[in-house]
Motif scaffolding. Structure first.
Motif, PDB file in Angstrom:
ATOM      1  N   PHE A  29       0.964  -1.127  -0.054  1.00  0.00           N
ATOM      2  CA  PHE A  29      -0.170  -0.049  -0.067  1.00  0.00           C
ATOM      3  C   PHE A  29       1.073   1.025   0.065  1.00  0.00           C
ATOM      4  CE2 PHE A  29      -3.976   2.076   0.351  1.00  0.00           C
ATOM      5  CZ  PHE A  29      -3.609   3.422   1.201  1.00  0.00           C
ATOM      6  N   SER A  30       1.827   1.254   0.899  1.00  0.00           N
ATOM      7  CA  SER A  30       2.606   2.573   0.839  1.00  0.00           C
ATOM      8  C   SER A  30       3.443   2.741  -0.248  1.00  0.00           C
ATOM      9  CB  SER A  30       3.646   2.526   1.934  1.00  0.00           C
ATOM     10  OG  SER A  30       4.753   1.299   1.862  1.00  0.00           O
ATOM     11  N   ARG A  31       3.651   2.074  -1.021  1.00  0.00           N
ATOM     12  CA  ARG A  31       4.302   2.227  -2.508  1.00  0.00           C
ATOM     13  C   ARG A  31       3.288   2.634  -3.570  1.00  0.00           C
ATOM     14  NH1 ARG A  31       6.479  -1.828  -4.868  1.00  0.00           N
ATOM     15  NH2 ARG A  31       5.797  -3.464  -3.494  1.00  0.00           N
ATOM     16  N   ALA A  32       2.175   2.219  -3.333  1.00  0.00           N
ATOM     17  CA  ALA A  32       0.767   2.385  -4.259  1.00  0.00           C
ATOM     18  C   ALA A  32       0.611   3.939  -4.489  1.00  0.00           C
ATOM     19  CB  ALA A  32      -0.106   1.514  -4.083  1.00  0.00           C
ATOM     20  N   VAL A  33       0.330   4.075  -5.799  1.00  0.00           N
ATOM     21  CA  VAL A  33      -0.181   5.369  -6.158  1.00  0.00           C
ATOM     22  C   VAL A  33      -1.801   4.988  -6.038  1.00  0.00           C
ATOM     23  CG1 VAL A  33      -0.688   7.195  -7.937  1.00  0.00           C
ATOM     24  CG2 VAL A  33       1.461   6.077  -7.772  1.00  0.00           C
ATOM     25  N   MET A  34      -2.548   5.709  -5.268  1.00  0.00           N
ATOM     26  CA  MET A  34      -4.009   5.344  -5.093  1.00  0.00           C
ATOM     27  C   MET A  34      -4.949   6.442  -5.779  1.00  0.00           C
ATOM     28  SD  MET A  34      -3.673   2.793  -3.343  1.00  0.00           S
ATOM     29  CE  MET A  34      -5.408   2.614  -3.155  1.00  0.00           C
ATOM     30  N   ARG A  35      -5.734   5.857  -6.535  1.00  0.00           N
ATOM     31  CA  ARG A  35      -6.478   7.002  -7.365  1.00  0.00           C
ATOM     32  C   ARG A  35      -8.073   6.559  -6.959  1.00  0.00           C
ATOM     33  NH1 ARG A  35      -2.402   5.447 -11.017  1.00  0.00           N
ATOM     34  NH2 ARG A  35      -1.094   7.273 -11.769  1.00  0.00           N
ATOM     35  N   TRP A  36      -8.719   7.584  -7.286  1.00  0.00           N
ATOM     36  CA  TRP A  36     -10.256   7.579  -7.404  1.00  0.00           C
ATOM     37  C   TRP A  36     -10.647   7.618  -8.801  1.00  0.00           C
ATOM     38  CZ3 TRP A  36     -13.437   4.920  -3.697  1.00  0.00           C
ATOM     39  CH2 TRP A  36     -12.863   4.987  -2.513  1.00  0.00           C
ATOM     40  N   TYR A  37     -11.571   6.824  -9.144  1.00  0.00           N
ATOM     41  CA  TYR A  37     -12.048   7.110 -10.454  1.00  0.00           C
ATOM     42  C   TYR A  37     -13.737   7.004 -10.317  1.00  0.00           C
ATOM     43  CZ  TYR A  37      -7.884   6.302 -13.089  1.00  0.00           C
ATOM     44  OH  TYR A  37      -6.684   6.190 -13.690  1.00  0.00           O
ATOM     45  N   ARG A  38     -14.429   7.259 -11.418  1.00  0.00           N
ATOM     46  CA  ARG A  38     -15.826   7.333 -11.080  1.00  0.00           C
ATOM     47  C   ARG A  38     -16.448   7.117 -12.468  1.00  0.00           C
ATOM     48  NH1 ARG A  38     -17.733  13.645  -9.408  1.00  0.00           N
ATOM     49  NH2 ARG A  38     -17.068  14.506 -11.632  1.00  0.00           N
ATOM     50  N   GLN A  39     -17.539   6.514 -12.927  1.00  0.00           N
ATOM     51  CA  GLN A  39     -18.089   6.267 -13.899  1.00  0.00           C
ATOM     52  C   GLN A  39     -19.746   6.391 -13.900  1.00  0.00           C
ATOM     53  OE1 GLN A  39     -17.092   2.386 -15.928  1.00  0.00           O
ATOM     54  NE2 GLN A  39     -17.761   3.171 -17.924  1.00  0.00           N
ATOM     55  N   ALA A  40     -19.967   7.465 -14.695  1.00  0.00           N
ATOM     56  CA  ALA A  40     -21.563   7.724 -14.686  1.00  0.00           C
ATOM     57  C   ALA A  40     -22.040   6.873 -15.643  1.00  0.00           C
ATOM     58  CB  ALA A  40     -21.579   9.058 -14.849  1.00  0.00           C
ATOM     59  N   PRO A  41     -23.594   6.522 -15.655  1.00  0.00           N
ATOM     60  CA  PRO A  41     -24.127   6.044 -16.764  1.00  0.00           C
ATOM     61  C   PRO A  41     -23.813   6.358 -18.184  1.00  0.00           C
ATOM     62  CG  PRO A  41     -25.723   6.025 -14.985  1.00  0.00           C
ATOM     63  CD  PRO A  41     -24.492   6.909 -14.614  1.00  0.00           C
ATOM     64  N   GLY A  42     -23.377   5.493 -19.374  1.00  0.00           N
ATOM     65  CA  GLY A  42     -23.423   6.074 -20.560  1.00  0.00           C
ATOM     66  C   GLY A  42     -21.811   6.821 -20.855  1.00  0.00           C
ATOM     67  N   LYS A  43     -21.131   7.064 -19.738  1.00  0.00           N
ATOM     68  CA  LYS A  43     -19.979   7.889 -19.851  1.00  0.00           C
ATOM     69  C   LYS A  43     -18.594   7.056 -19.530  1.00  0.00           C
ATOM     70  CE  LYS A  43     -21.837  12.139 -18.678  1.00  0.00           C
ATOM     71  NZ  LYS A  43     -21.743  13.522 -17.827  1.00  0.00           N
ATOM     72  N   GLN A  44     -17.556   7.563 -19.787  1.00  0.00           N
ATOM     73  CA  GLN A  44     -16.270   6.735 -19.766  1.00  0.00           C
ATOM     74  C   GLN A  44     -15.977   6.928 -18.169  1.00  0.00           C
ATOM     75  OE1 GLN A  44     -13.654   8.150 -22.755  1.00  0.00           O
ATOM     76  NE2 GLN A  44     -14.160   6.441 -23.837  1.00  0.00           N
ATOM     77  N   ARG A  45     -15.136   5.973 -17.886  1.00  0.00           N
ATOM     78  CA  ARG A  45     -14.587   6.088 -16.437  1.00  0.00           C
ATOM     79  C   ARG A  45     -13.561   7.330 -16.410  1.00  0.00           C
ATOM     80  NH1 ARG A  45     -12.539   0.931 -13.339  1.00  0.00           N
ATOM     81  NH2 ARG A  45     -14.945   0.339 -14.060  1.00  0.00           N
ATOM     82  N   GLU A  46     -13.491   8.240 -15.316  1.00  0.00           N
ATOM     83  CA  GLU A  46     -12.875   9.518 -15.343  1.00  0.00           C
ATOM     84  C   GLU A  46     -12.108   9.407 -14.153  1.00  0.00           C
ATOM     85  OE1 GLU A  46     -14.647  13.235 -15.118  1.00  0.00           O
ATOM     86  OE2 GLU A  46     -16.213  12.478 -13.798  1.00  0.00           O
ATOM     87  N   LEU A  47     -10.935  10.028 -14.130  1.00  0.00           N
ATOM     88  CA  LEU A  47     -10.059  10.008 -12.736  1.00  0.00           C
ATOM     89  C   LEU A  47     -10.516  11.220 -11.885  1.00  0.00           C
ATOM     90  CD1 LEU A  47      -7.509   9.289 -11.211  1.00  0.00           C
ATOM     91  CD2 LEU A  47      -6.205  10.995 -12.464  1.00  0.00           C
ATOM     92  N   VAL A  48     -10.975  10.887 -10.788  1.00  0.00           N
ATOM     93  CA  VAL A  48     -11.201  11.768  -9.812  1.00  0.00           C
ATOM     94  C   VAL A  48     -10.244  12.408  -8.860  1.00  0.00           C
ATOM     95  CG1 VAL A  48     -12.868  12.399  -7.907  1.00  0.00           C
ATOM     96  CG2 VAL A  48     -13.554  10.864  -9.690  1.00  0.00           C
ATOM     97  N   ALA A  49      -9.373  11.665  -8.514  1.00  0.00           N
ATOM     98  CA  ALA A  49      -8.350  12.308  -7.342  1.00  0.00           C
ATOM     99  C   ALA A  49      -7.343  11.407  -7.475  1.00  0.00           C
ATOM    100  CB  ALA A  49      -8.845  12.635  -6.035  1.00  0.00           C
ATOM    101  N   SER A  50      -6.038  11.511  -7.168  1.00  0.00           N
ATOM    102  CA  SER A  50      -5.016  10.734  -6.916  1.00  0.00           C
ATOM    103  C   SER A  50      -3.990  11.277  -5.907  1.00  0.00           C
ATOM    104  CB  SER A  50      -4.084  10.674  -8.093  1.00  0.00           C
ATOM    105  OG  SER A  50      -3.571  11.720  -8.615  1.00  0.00           O
ATOM    106  N   ILE A  51      -3.388  10.258  -5.160  1.00  0.00           N
ATOM    107  CA  ILE A  51      -2.469  10.652  -4.027  1.00  0.00           C
ATOM    108  C   ILE A  51      -1.306   9.430  -3.905  1.00  0.00           C
ATOM    109  CG2 ILE A  51      -3.736   9.319  -2.272  1.00  0.00           C
ATOM    110  CD1 ILE A  51      -2.862  11.737  -0.309  1.00  0.00           C
ATOM    111  N   ILE A  52      -0.040  10.130  -3.750  1.00  0.00           N
ATOM    112  CA  ILE A  52       1.100   9.228  -3.407  1.00  0.00           C
ATOM    113  C   ILE A  52       1.528   9.403  -1.987  1.00  0.00           C
ATOM    114  CG2 ILE A  52       1.683   9.123  -5.739  1.00  0.00           C
ATOM    115  CD1 ILE A  52       4.103  10.942  -5.203  1.00  0.00           C
ATOM    116  N   THR A  53       2.321   8.633  -1.568  1.00  0.00           N
ATOM    117  CA  THR A  53       3.018   8.848   0.033  1.00  0.00           C
ATOM    118  C   THR A  53       3.643   9.970  -0.076  1.00  0.00           C
ATOM    119  OG1 THR A  53       2.593   6.414   0.376  1.00  0.00           O
ATOM    120  CG2 THR A  53       4.236   7.796   1.708  1.00  0.00           C
ATOM    121  N   GLY A  54       3.678  10.799   0.719  1.00  0.00           N
ATOM    122  CA  GLY A  54       4.508  11.878   0.818  1.00  0.00           C
ATOM    123  C   GLY A  54       4.204  13.054  -0.209  1.00  0.00           C
ATOM    124  N   GLY A  55       3.191  12.951  -1.060  1.00  0.00           N
ATOM    125  CA  GLY A  55       3.200  13.862  -2.188  1.00  0.00           C
ATOM    126  C   GLY A  55       1.743  14.710  -1.982  1.00  0.00           C
TER     127      GLY A  55
END
Length: 119
Positions: A29-55
């Motif tokens: 986990f600590s090495r992973a870039v963590m992201r939240w995506y979302r997908q609305a009906p009929g739409k492509q998945r989009e990146l919402v937010a991302s975070i890295i350790t210490g960043g």
């Protein structure tokens, strides 16, 4: 193998708040870039937010100033605090972990959690 389990979705009125959480199994986990995506009906998945350790976190323009991403490496958990929700935020929200190892990036996904914002 990494497993991601999201929680916290639900139905909320416009202007309300929700906090999503995503717990990761494994020791990467600590090495992973963590992201939240979302997908609305009929739409492509989009990146919402991302975070890295210490960043610094990064956000899509559509959620800047309203959403906050954070992580707790001791709990293997990433959060998405969503405030001032709008009907257009309605989507399935997915947690993603990207881990680079031996020159290869592996992506892991949660099952998704539904967020519905009513007017």
């Amino acid at each position: 193998q990494v497993q991601l389990v999201e929680a916290g979705g639900g139905l909320v009125q416009a202007g309300g708040s929700l906090r999503l959480s995503c717990v990761a199994s494994g020791s990467i986990f600590s090495r992973a870039v963590m992201r939240w995506y979302r997908q609305a009906p009929g739409k492509q998945r989009e990146l919402v937010a991302s975070i890295i350790t210490g960043g610094w976190p990064n956000y899509a323009d559509s959620v800047k100033g309203r959403f906050g991403i954070s992580r707790d490496n001791a709990k293997n958990t990433v959060y998405l605090q969503m405030n001032s929700l709008k009907t257009e935020d309605t989507a399935v929200y997915y947690c993603n972990a990207a881990v680079r190892r031996d020159g290869v990036t592996n992506d892991y996904w949660g099952q998704g959690t539904q967020v519905t914002v009513s007017s």
